[in-house]
Design an enzyme around this catalytic site. Structure first.
Site, PDB file in Angstrom:
ATOM      1  N   HIS A 199      -0.260   3.020  14.685  1.00 27.79           N
ATOM      2  CA  HIS A 199      -1.113   1.843  14.493  1.00 27.79           C
ATOM      3  C   HIS A 199      -0.330   0.563  14.668  1.00 27.79           C
ATOM      4  O   HIS A 199       0.896   0.543  14.553  1.00 27.79           O
ATOM      5  CB  HIS A 199      -1.782   1.872  13.117  1.00 27.79           C
ATOM      6  CG  HIS A 199      -0.826   1.737  11.982  1.00 27.79           C
ATOM      7  ND1 HIS A 199      -0.597   0.545  11.337  1.00 27.79           N
ATOM      8  CD2 HIS A 199      -0.040   2.648  11.378  1.00 27.79           C
ATOM      9  CE1 HIS A 199       0.302   0.740  10.381  1.00 27.79           C
ATOM     10  NE2 HIS A 199       0.652   1.999  10.388  1.00 27.79           N
ATOM     11  N   TYR A 240       0.072 -13.986  10.370  1.00 28.54           N
ATOM     12  CA  TYR A 240       1.056 -14.184   9.287  1.00 28.54           C
ATOM     13  C   TYR A 240       2.312 -13.362   9.547  1.00 28.54           C
ATOM     14  O   TYR A 240       3.365 -13.603   8.959  1.00 28.54           O
ATOM     15  CB  TYR A 240       0.435 -13.842   7.923  1.00 28.54           C
ATOM     16  CG  TYR A 240       0.655 -12.432   7.409  1.00 28.54           C
ATOM     17  CD1 TYR A 240      -0.098 -11.370   7.881  1.00 28.54           C
ATOM     18  CD2 TYR A 240       1.616 -12.168   6.422  1.00 28.54           C
ATOM     19  CE1 TYR A 240       0.088 -10.082   7.399  1.00 28.54           C
ATOM     20  CE2 TYR A 240       1.803 -10.886   5.929  1.00 28.54           C
ATOM     21  CZ  TYR A 240       1.047  -9.846   6.425  1.00 28.54           C
ATOM     22  OH  TYR A 240       1.238  -8.568   5.938  1.00 28.54           O
ATOM     23  N   ARG A 241       2.216 -12.423  10.492  1.00 30.48           N
ATOM     24  CA  ARG A 241       3.301 -11.467  10.727  1.00 30.48           C
ATOM     25  C   ARG A 241       2.885 -10.706  11.974  1.00 30.48           C
ATOM     26  O   ARG A 241       1.694 -10.564  12.243  1.00 30.48           O
ATOM     27  CB  ARG A 241       3.305 -10.548   9.511  1.00 30.48           C
ATOM     28  CG  ARG A 241       4.287  -9.437   9.456  1.00 30.48           C
ATOM     29  CD  ARG A 241       4.006  -8.700   8.145  1.00 30.48           C
ATOM     30  NE  ARG A 241       4.930  -7.620   7.919  1.00 30.48           N
ATOM     31  CZ  ARG A 241       4.810  -6.757   6.917  1.00 30.48           C
ATOM     32  NH1 ARG A 241       3.812  -6.863   6.070  1.00 30.48           N
ATOM     33  NH2 ARG A 241       5.687  -5.805   6.759  1.00 30.48           N
ATOM     34  N   ASP A 249       0.803  -1.223   0.000  1.00 27.79           N
ATOM     35  CA  ASP A 249       0.000   0.000   0.000  1.00 27.79           C
ATOM     36  C   ASP A 249       0.838   1.276   0.000  1.00 27.79           C
ATOM     37  O   ASP A 249       0.421   2.292  -0.544  1.00 27.79           O
ATOM     38  CB  ASP A 249      -0.907   0.028   1.245  1.00 27.79           C
ATOM     39  CG  ASP A 249      -2.135  -0.835   1.049  1.00 27.79           C
ATOM     40  OD1 ASP A 249      -2.552  -1.013  -0.104  1.00 27.79           O
ATOM     41  OD2 ASP A 249      -2.664  -1.332   2.053  1.00 27.79           O
TER      42      ASP A 249
HETATM   43  P1  FAD Z   1      12.331  -2.913   7.113  1.00 20.89           P
HETATM   44  O1  FAD Z   1      11.694  -2.163   8.219  1.00 20.89           O
HETATM   45  O2  FAD Z   1      13.660  -2.500   6.698  1.00 20.89           O
HETATM   46  O3  FAD Z   1      12.387  -4.457   7.442  1.00 20.89           O
HETATM   47  C1  FAD Z   1      11.317  -5.249   7.800  1.00 20.89           C
HETATM   48  C2  FAD Z   1      11.794  -6.382   8.693  1.00 20.89           C
HETATM   49  O4  FAD Z   1      12.731  -7.240   8.058  1.00 20.89           O
HETATM   50  C3  FAD Z   1      12.478  -5.916   9.955  1.00 20.89           C
HETATM   51  O5  FAD Z   1      11.972  -6.675  10.982  1.00 20.89           O
HETATM   52  C4  FAD Z   1      13.949  -6.178   9.781  1.00 20.89           C
HETATM   53  O6  FAD Z   1      14.570  -6.596  10.938  1.00 20.89           O
HETATM   54  C5  FAD Z   1      13.996  -7.290   8.752  1.00 20.89           C
HETATM   55  N1  FAD Z   1      15.037  -6.987   7.762  1.00 20.89           N
HETATM   56  C6  FAD Z   1      15.027  -5.904   6.960  1.00 20.89           C
HETATM   57  N2  FAD Z   1      16.082  -5.948   6.135  1.00 20.89           N
HETATM   58  C7  FAD Z   1      16.786  -7.041   6.446  1.00 20.89           C
HETATM   59  C8  FAD Z   1      17.965  -7.613   5.902  1.00 20.89           C
HETATM   60  N3  FAD Z   1      18.577  -7.038   4.877  1.00 20.89           N
HETATM   61  N4  FAD Z   1      18.417  -8.763   6.433  1.00 20.89           N
HETATM   62  C9  FAD Z   1      17.747  -9.364   7.460  1.00 20.89           C
HETATM   63  N5  FAD Z   1      16.618  -8.873   7.995  1.00 20.89           N
HETATM   64  C10 FAD Z   1      16.131  -7.723   7.493  1.00 20.89           C
HETATM   65  N6  FAD Z   1       3.052  -3.923   4.466  1.00 20.89           N
HETATM   66  C11 FAD Z   1       2.719  -4.802   3.501  1.00 20.89           C
HETATM   67  O7  FAD Z   1       3.397  -5.812   3.339  1.00 20.89           O
HETATM   68  N7  FAD Z   1       1.654  -4.579   2.688  1.00 20.89           N
HETATM   69  C12 FAD Z   1       0.883  -3.472   2.804  1.00 20.89           C
HETATM   70  O8  FAD Z   1      -0.033  -3.278   2.027  1.00 20.89           O
HETATM   71  C13 FAD Z   1       1.194  -2.540   3.829  1.00 20.89           C
HETATM   72  N8  FAD Z   1       0.433  -1.438   4.018  1.00 20.89           N
HETATM   73  C14 FAD Z   1       0.780  -0.525   4.969  1.00 20.89           C
HETATM   74  C15 FAD Z   1      -0.011   0.606   5.121  1.00 20.89           C
HETATM   75  C16 FAD Z   1       0.321   1.569   6.073  1.00 20.89           C
HETATM   76  C17 FAD Z   1      -0.516   2.805   6.212  1.00 20.89           C
HETATM   77  C18 FAD Z   1       1.486   1.395   6.862  1.00 20.89           C
HETATM   78  C19 FAD Z   1       1.935   2.461   7.820  1.00 20.89           C
HETATM   79  C20 FAD Z   1       2.254   0.256   6.739  1.00 20.89           C
HETATM   80  C21 FAD Z   1       1.911  -0.725   5.798  1.00 20.89           C
HETATM   81  N9  FAD Z   1       2.666  -1.905   5.639  1.00 20.89           N
HETATM   82  C22 FAD Z   1       2.323  -2.805   4.658  1.00 20.89           C
HETATM   83  C23 FAD Z   1       3.782  -2.218   6.555  1.00 20.89           C
HETATM   84  C24 FAD Z   1       5.146  -1.650   6.131  1.00 20.89           C
HETATM   85  O9  FAD Z   1       5.058  -0.275   5.855  1.00 20.89           O
HETATM   86  C25 FAD Z   1       5.749  -2.317   4.905  1.00 20.89           C
HETATM   87  O10 FAD Z   1       5.711  -3.717   5.011  1.00 20.89           O
HETATM   88  C26 FAD Z   1       7.190  -1.880   4.663  1.00 20.89           C
HETATM   89  O11 FAD Z   1       7.571  -2.225   3.366  1.00 20.89           O
HETATM   90  C27 FAD Z   1       8.176  -2.509   5.648  1.00 20.89           C
HETATM   91  O12 FAD Z   1       9.232  -1.646   5.857  1.00 20.89           O
HETATM   92  P2  FAD Z   1      10.633  -1.780   5.107  1.00 20.89           P
HETATM   93  O13 FAD Z   1      10.347  -2.272   3.742  1.00 20.89           O
HETATM   94  O14 FAD Z   1      11.343  -0.488   5.267  1.00 20.89           O
HETATM   95  O15 FAD Z   1      11.324  -2.958   5.877  1.00 20.89           O
END
Ligand code: FAD
Length: 544
Positions: free
Chosen positions: A406, A487-488, A167
């Site tokens: 949230h 799932y998470r 999203d």
């Molecule tokens: P990070 O925060 O960098 O990592 C996620 C996790 O993986 C962490 O726990 C980290 O420890 C681990 N990790 C990261 N990188 C590594 C690495 N290189 N090696 C080992 N471990 C690692 N999520 C969805 O999936 N689908 C959605 O539709 C969605 N909608 C959202 C809507 C809103 C309004 C909000 C606020 C959030 C939403 N999210 C959604 C959740 C989140 O924003 C996303 O999943 C986002 O992509 C995760 O953050 P990131 O990609 O920066 O990952």
């Protein structure tokens, strides 16, 4: 935009003397450069989505001081990640890797163990290493966001390839995929769509998985399995390694696409609707990870605070939000189905006619004509997302309460009416008990669905944080009793959720712990992540 600052004392990881830790950081700075080792000695600033912190969760659910980094380090290469890991082993310092740290609703950038050194991979490792227009694949580093990948593909003029996005487009392709995040095209199961990892293990060795282990291969991004045990799964939702490169498959441009939306009148319509969705989804007539959203979300995603509609305590009464719905272009309804049909017009026509016939078996079901919807209507955001175009509109519902934060309850079930109603009623009951607005959405995968319930709370109000946390904990237990698992989950709930997967006297966790102790003998890598504690922490009061 919110710039709350929260003062605190400097943090030292537990079990290490302050002087030794400071000296250890100086040693690390000699290897990485002093600008790439930052001590976290400033007030905690929450910022907002695009300027999020990397020292803590900008949406805390516990006390501000609980999940905070002692320092943040910025490697620029796999070799530098190895150096950090070797350093952490030498000084027994807990480390916590993030790609971009936008894991909002699940812990953001926060480490599970207070005082861990956060490894922010995204800042300096943000290269798109390959985009292959023949194989429809790419190879990325942790700092590549969905926006960056989309823009790079556009810039190269590769109009024949799409990406899949969650999203919000500001997250990392690797971070989201490792947390088994979801998007909304037919390539929405990100983990299923990746191919090949490069991983730094907790003892500093580097491996490449799948075909990546074969020198000179040209199939790392096209055949995920390679030979022998398929090890990739060990590195998702785990603390067994740091992923420094990942291959991802890209979707072919389907040659046309068309969003559609149906409104259903009554809460009970959910049950027959799911029965209709299941065969259509498994049969690929409904092609994407679609959303069935509750009407209250139609209001929340307008981005206005709930006080605009209701100033009392407790959940918004039904008659209040129904009055509001009547004034909106979609009109009164209880459920909205957002979907997209892909392909040239005659192919779409074929599928859309079947969908229309099936959905209209539910009395009162209406197809909403997109022509009547203004440009800022949420439907158009879903339209972009289901076509792989990154967006930020979804953030708007976070404004539902002041200082909006949230946290998600996200159990998995089959696509069945009876399961959908059970989970809906379970969530509703607990939300009513804790006086929280219930904002459910079902994300329908291929043979399962995730119910995503976002509890939106005022992060500056300790009572609201506690209510959110307590409500979640009750729902996780209620769901587990009925055979449903998450799932998470958020960092603070990982022990509880892991504990629900306890078949055969916790056999799975015992297996995970055996792996943890073998791969990470000093217990430095993200202790406690996914409920997996290394030996030196286990049973010593860290679990929550
Ligand atoms: P990070 O925060 O960098 O990592 C996620 C996790 O993986 C962490 O726990 C980290 O420890 C681990 N990790 C990261 N990188 C590594 C690495 N290189 N090696 C080992 N471990 C690692 N999520 C969805 O999936 N689908 C959605 O539709 C969605 N909608 C959202 C809507 C809103 C309004 C909000 C606020 C959030 C939403 N999210 C959604 C959740 C989140 O924003 C996303 O999943 C986002 O992509 C995760 O953050 P990131 O990609 O920066 O990952």
């Amino acid at each position: 935009k919110e710039t709350n600052t929260r003062q605190r004392l400097p943090i030292i990881p537990q079990g290490i003397e302050k002087d030794i830790f400071i000296r250890a950081l100086e040693k690390l700075a000699e290897q990485l450069g002093k600008d790439n080792v930052e001590v976290n000695d400033k007030p905690l600033v929450d910022g907002w989505y695009m300027e999020h912190p990397n020292t803590h969760d900008m949406m805390p659910i516990l006390d501000d001081e609980e999940l905070v980094a002692s320092a943040v380090v910025y490697p620029s290469s796999t070799e530098e990640v190895q150096k950090i890991v070797l350093w952490a082993n030498e000084y027994s310092v807990p480390i916590f890797p993030i790609s971009m740290g936008r894991n909002l609703g699940y812990g953001g950038a926060a480490p599970r163990v207070r005082g861990s050194v956060v490894i922010d991979l995204g800042k300096r490792m943000s290269k798109i290493l390959d985009i292959n227009p023949d194989d429809y694949t790419c190879l990325v580093e942790p700092g590549v966001s969905f926006y960056a990948l989309h823009e790079a593909i556009q810039a190269k003029g590769f109009a024949h390839m799409w990406i899949d996005i969650p999203d919000l487009g500001g997250g990392s392709v690797i971070g989201n995929t490792l947390d088994r995040g979801v998007g909304y095209t037919p390539y929405g199961d990100h983990w299923a769509c990746h191919s090949g990892l490069e991983v730094v293990l907790p003892t500093g060795e580097v491996i490449r998985t799948g075909m990546g282990a074969l020198p000179g291969n040209n199939t790392w991004q096209t055949f995920p399995y390679g030979f022998g045990p398929y090890s990739d799964g060990l590195f998702s939702q785990s603390n067994f390694g740091i992923v420094t490169k990942m291959g991802m498959t890209l979707m072919p441009n389907p040659g046309g696409h068309e969003s559609f939306m149906y409104a259903f009148e009554k809460e009970e319509d959910l049950e027959p609707l799911m029965e209709i969705i299941r065969p259509l989804r498994i049969g690929n007539i409904l092609e994407n990870v679609a959303q069935v959203r509750h009407a209250i979300q139609t209001i929340a995603v307008k981005g206005l605070p709930r006080t605009k509609y209701f100033s009392g305590d407790g959940p918004i009464p039904e008659h209040v939000f129904r009055e509001q719905l009547k004034k909106m272009p979609i009109g009164d309804h209880t459920w909205l189905y957002y979907g997209m049909s892909y392909g040239p017009p005659h192919i779409r026509q074929y599928k859309l006619e079947i969908i229309d016939k099936e959905f209209k078996k539910i009395p009162g079901a209406r197809k909403i004509d997109p022509e009547i919807l203004p440009e800022d209507e949420y439907f158009w955001s879903r339209d972009r997302i289901a076509a792989g175009v990154p967006d930020l509109v979804e953030l708007l519902w976070v404004n539902w309460v002041p200082n909006g934060a949230h946290v998600a309850f996200s159990p998995v079930s089959p696509i069945r009416g009876v399961d959908a109603m059970k989970l809906f009623n379970l969530g509703k009951r607990r939300h009513d008990e804790f006086g929280i607005d219930f904002l459910p959405a079902f994300c329908v995968g291929l043979r399962e669905m995730h119910l995503i319930v976002e509890i939106v709370y005022d992060k500056n109000d300790p009572a609201k944080r506690k209510a959110a946390n307590d409500c979640l904990r009750e729902m996780i237990d209620d769901a587990a009793k009925e055979g449903y698992g998450e799932y998470r989950t958020h960092l603070v709930l990982m022990d509880q959720v892991a504990d629900t997967y306890n078949w055969n006297d916790n056999a799975l966790m015992k297996f995970n712990e055996k792996l943890k102790d073998a791969l990470d003998p000093n217990g430095i890598m993200a202790p406690g992540k996914s409920g997996i504690w290394p030996k030196r922490y286990r049973g010593r009061g860290w679990e929550m």
